[in-house]
Design a protein around this motif. Structure first.
Motif, PDB file in Angstrom:
ATOM      1  N   TRP A 145       0.841  -1.203   0.000  1.00 12.99           N
ATOM      2  CA  TRP A 145       0.000   0.000   0.000  1.00 12.99           C
ATOM      3  C   TRP A 145       0.876   1.253   0.000  1.00 12.99           C
ATOM      4  CZ3 TRP A 145      -0.776   4.404   2.775  1.00 12.99           C
ATOM      5  CH2 TRP A 145      -1.881   5.159   2.402  1.00 12.99           C
TER       6      TRP A 145
ATOM      7  N   HIS B  63       2.065   1.769  -3.435  1.00 11.21           N
ATOM      8  CA  HIS B  63       0.940   2.243  -4.237  1.00 11.21           C
ATOM      9  C   HIS B  63       0.730   3.743  -3.998  1.00 11.21           C
ATOM     10  CE1 HIS B  63      -3.639   1.604  -5.215  1.00 11.21           C
ATOM     11  NE2 HIS B  63      -3.082   2.494  -6.000  1.00 11.21           N
TER      12      HIS B  63
ATOM     13  N   TYR C 296       1.191   6.797  -6.661  1.00 11.21           N
ATOM     14  CA  TYR C 296       0.027   7.680  -6.845  1.00 11.21           C
ATOM     15  C   TYR C 296       0.448   9.145  -6.740  1.00 11.21           C
ATOM     16  CZ  TYR C 296      -4.232  10.194  -5.511  1.00 11.21           C
ATOM     17  OH  TYR C 296      -5.253  11.107  -5.420  1.00 11.21           O
TER      18      TYR C 296
ATOM     19  N   ASN D 113       0.671  11.596 -10.033  1.00 16.06           N
ATOM     20  CA  ASN D 113      -0.310  12.671 -10.053  1.00 16.06           C
ATOM     21  C   ASN D 113       0.316  14.054  -9.949  1.00 16.06           C
ATOM     22  OD1 ASN D 113      -3.173  11.722 -10.385  1.00 16.06           O
ATOM     23  ND2 ASN D 113      -2.387  10.253  -8.911  1.00 16.06           N
TER      24      ASN D 113
ATOM     25  N   TYR E 137      -9.498  14.179 -12.657  1.00 14.01           N
ATOM     26  CA  TYR E 137     -10.153  12.890 -12.882  1.00 14.01           C
ATOM     27  C   TYR E 137      -9.286  11.706 -12.452  1.00 14.01           C
ATOM     28  CZ  TYR E 137     -13.506  15.814 -15.292  1.00 14.01           C
ATOM     29  OH  TYR E 137     -14.412  16.782 -15.583  1.00 14.01           O
ATOM     30  N   PRO E 138      -8.029  11.645 -12.880  1.00 15.76           N
ATOM     31  CA  PRO E 138      -7.206  10.552 -12.351  1.00 15.76           C
ATOM     32  C   PRO E 138      -6.943  10.677 -10.850  1.00 15.76           C
ATOM     33  CG  PRO E 138      -5.971  11.829 -13.984  1.00 15.76           C
ATOM     34  CD  PRO E 138      -7.356  12.370 -13.939  1.00 15.76           C
TER      35      PRO E 138
ATOM     36  N   GLY F 224     -10.279   9.311  -9.287  1.00 14.16           N
ATOM     37  CA  GLY F 224     -10.487   7.900  -9.588  1.00 14.16           C
ATOM     38  C   GLY F 224      -9.451   7.001  -8.950  1.00 14.16           C
ATOM     39  N   TRP F 225      -8.194   7.323  -9.163  1.00 17.25           N
ATOM     40  CA  TRP F 225      -7.115   6.532  -8.600  1.00 17.25           C
ATOM     41  C   TRP F 225      -7.101   6.687  -7.079  1.00 17.25           C
ATOM     42  CZ3 TRP F 225      -1.435   7.044 -10.745  1.00 17.25           C
ATOM     43  CH2 TRP F 225      -0.649   6.018 -10.220  1.00 17.25           C
ATOM     44  N   GLY F 226      -7.425   7.892  -6.595  1.00 25.28           N
ATOM     45  CA  GLY F 226      -7.494   8.125  -5.151  1.00 25.28           C
ATOM     46  C   GLY F 226      -8.530   7.235  -4.488  1.00 25.28           C
TER      47      GLY F 226
ATOM     48  N   GLY G 134      -9.437   4.295  -5.575  1.00 28.96           N
ATOM     49  CA  GLY G 134      -8.813   2.975  -5.546  1.00 28.96           C
ATOM     50  C   GLY G 134      -7.806   2.841  -4.415  1.00 28.96           C
ATOM     51  N   LEU G 135      -7.044   3.891  -4.178  1.00 24.12           N
ATOM     52  CA  LEU G 135      -6.056   3.882  -3.092  1.00 24.12           C
ATOM     53  C   LEU G 135      -6.742   3.800  -1.732  1.00 24.12           C
ATOM     54  CD1 LEU G 135      -3.021   4.103  -2.451  1.00 24.12           C
ATOM     55  CD2 LEU G 135      -3.317   6.584  -2.395  1.00 24.12           C
TER      56      LEU G 135
ATOM     57  N   HIS H  74      -8.028   0.248  -1.337  1.00 24.37           N
ATOM     58  CA  HIS H  74      -6.878  -0.611  -1.056  1.00 24.37           C
ATOM     59  C   HIS H  74      -6.473  -0.470   0.416  1.00 24.37           C
ATOM     60  CE1 HIS H  74      -2.428  -1.683  -2.275  1.00 24.37           C
ATOM     61  NE2 HIS H  74      -2.924  -2.540  -1.406  1.00 24.37           N
TER      62      HIS H  74
END
Length: 98
Positions: free
Chosen positions: A27, A30, A34, A38, A55-56, A59-61, A63-64, A67
């Motif tokens: 994590w 990851h 991230y 970013n 947007y990324p 969205g990715w945040g 997911g993080l 996780h």
């Protein structure tokens, strides 16, 4: 005999500790990727006068965050998971007596 890395009476405890430490390290890696990716995306987006980098980030945040929730709250050996297991043990034990 080197007991610093494993306890002879509880080898399963050492295995669980290593698995949890590996998951947490995953994590952290990851999160590091991230942040680094970013930062670059925000700089590129700002250089072009745009706001598409959000947007990324979002969205990715998300997911993080998911996780992290799995690692710290739902993983075997975690607090929430252990409370659920203890509850189920009590429930099964109560069912055996009746």
């Amino acid at each position: 005999m080197n007991t610093a890395f494993s306890h002879p009476a509880r080898p399963d405890l050492d295995k669980l500790a290593r698995r949890r430490a590996g998951a947490k390290m995953g994590w952290y890696m990851h999160a590091f990727v991230y942040v680094m990716v970013n930062i670059v995306l925000v700089v590129l987006s700002a250089a072009n006068g745009r706001t598409w980098a959000m947007y990324p980030l979002v969205g990715w945040g998300l997911g993080l965050v998911i996780h992290g929730a799995v690692i710290w709250f739902l993983a075997p050996g975690g607090g929430f998971y252990e409370r659920l297991v203890a509850h189920e043990r009590r429930a099964l034990g109560a069912g055996d007596r009746g």
